[in-house]
Design an enzyme around this catalytic site. Structure first.
Site, PDB file in Angstrom:
ATOM      1  NE  ARG A 236      -4.112  -1.824   0.162  1.00 28.15           N
ATOM      2  CZ  ARG A 236      -4.095  -3.014  -0.413  1.00 28.15           C
ATOM      3  NH1 ARG A 236      -3.007  -3.406  -1.076  1.00 28.15           N
ATOM      4  NH2 ARG A 236      -5.135  -3.821  -0.353  1.00 28.15           N
ATOM      5  CD  GLU A 265      -4.040   2.181  -6.011  1.00 27.29           C
ATOM      6  OE1 GLU A 265      -4.921   1.287  -6.090  1.00 27.29           O
ATOM      7  OE2 GLU A 265      -2.897   1.935  -5.607  1.00 27.29           O
ATOM      8  CG  HIS A 285      -3.357  -1.831  -6.669  1.00 20.62           C
ATOM      9  ND1 HIS A 285      -3.910  -1.086  -5.667  1.00 20.62           N
ATOM     10  CD2 HIS A 285      -3.073  -3.036  -6.110  1.00 20.62           C
ATOM     11  CE1 HIS A 285      -3.960  -1.802  -4.549  1.00 20.62           C
ATOM     12  NE2 HIS A 285      -3.448  -2.994  -4.800  1.00 20.62           N
TER      13      HIS A 285
END
Length: 330
Positions: A236, A265, A285
């Site tokens: 993260r 994001e 991601h």
């Protein structure tokens, strides 16, 4: 029961075998990403069960208060994007399995893909070749180097194991209980956080984002890294202090980075500093984004919906809600 699925970017879930678990329900899938409260409230006004894909959409009180039919949120893993207190106040059950015994091999594999791609400058070499250039630089060999695992949990342990195949030394830093587990598994642990950042050639972050780990990697930590070292983050973004990684890379310590996660994001800003640094490899991601991982995760998520429909909610992370949970219409 009316079920809504948010942020299924590639319309993947209906192609999974486990999707058959929802065959008896009215399912609506949204493939775009929307965070606007008015738009979400309109989309979800009839929704009884909401399926979330990780932390792609924030579910806060302002939205929850406009969803009187919502009774269940079903997802997997941690839930910093959900206002759990508001859910409890409004009678909405939140089910989220923590998959304590199932590491994300998909994320562990991507971690190694990023390490290799960064060390050998694979994206840069590919781009240069397509532009008519031949060999734009010299890469780095991993054998004999030290891989640092920061956070020895399920994924960190798998990544450490992969290091054997590359002939790397492994050094672990984590909280004491995790250090004890790493030692029991035969790995060397660092004598201090400072020594860990100073000694490692590659550092890979493998911690959950909770208040205790938020901004746990500081600018001072990064400044201790070698100019030849690499920082990898497939966990993260807020594990690192805001702006610290960009500043550190500009200062030359570490000399490289590989990043799969970002503060905001989805990342749409092509001017983002990390996307424009020649010593950084970035991916959007995709650590957990594989068909096999989706089958594993959404099988659990859909099981939670079936359990709720049967009157036996599973993996409830706000148990106080059960005494006042919204009832399904007869």
């Amino acid at each position: 029961m009316k079920i809504s699925i948010l942020d299924d970017y590639h319309d993947t879930l209906r192609t999974l075998e486990c999707f058959g678990k929802l065959a008896d329900y009215d399912v609506t899938t949204w493939n775009d990403h929307v965070q606007d409260v008015d738009a979400l409230a309109a989309r979800l006004r009839d929704t009884e069960a909401l399926v979330l894909i990780r932390e792609r959409t924030k579910i806060r009180a302002a939205l929850l208060e406009r969803l009187p039919n919502l009774r269940l949120i079903s997802q997997r893993s941690v839930y910093p994007h959900i206002d759990v207190d508001a859910c409890t106040r409004l009678g909405v059950i939140v089910s989220s399995g923590q998959h304590a015994d199932t590491p994300s091999y998909s994320t562990a594999e991507l971690t190694w893909a990023l390490v290799l791609a960064t060390a050998r400058k694979i994206p840069q070499q590919m781009a240069a070749l397509k532009a008519g250039q031949w060999q734009i630089g010299v890469g780095t060999t991993l054998r004999g180097k030290t891989l640092g695992i920061y956070g020895y949990g399920r994924i960190g342990a798998v990544v450490a194991g992969y290091a054997k195949a590359f002939g790397m030394n492994v050094l672990v830093w984590a909280r004491e209980t995790s250090l004890e587990r790493a030692r029991a598994d035969g790995w060397t642990t660092a004598p201090s956080k400072a020594a860990f950042f100073e000694q490692c050639d590659v550092i890979s972050l493998h911690m959950r984002l909770v208040e205790a780990t938020r901004h746990i990697v500081t600018a001072a930590d990064l400044a201790r890294m070698k100019p030849t070292a690499m920082l990898v983050n497939t966990s993260r973004a807020p594990l690192i202090a805001p702006g610290a990684l960009v500043d550190a890379l500009r200062a030359g310590r570490p000399g490289m980075a590989a990043v799969d996660v970002y503060e905001d994001e989805p990342l749409r800003d092509t001017a983002h500093p990390l996307l424009n640094m020649p010593n950084v490899v970035c991916t959007p991601h995709i650590g957990y984004v594989s068909r096999e991982e989706y089958e594993l995760q959404f099988s659990d998520i859909f099981d939670q919906i079936v359990a709720y429909a049967a009157g036996a909610p599973a993996n409830v992370i706000n148990p106080d809600v059960l005494a006042k949970a919204r009832k399904r219409p007869a």
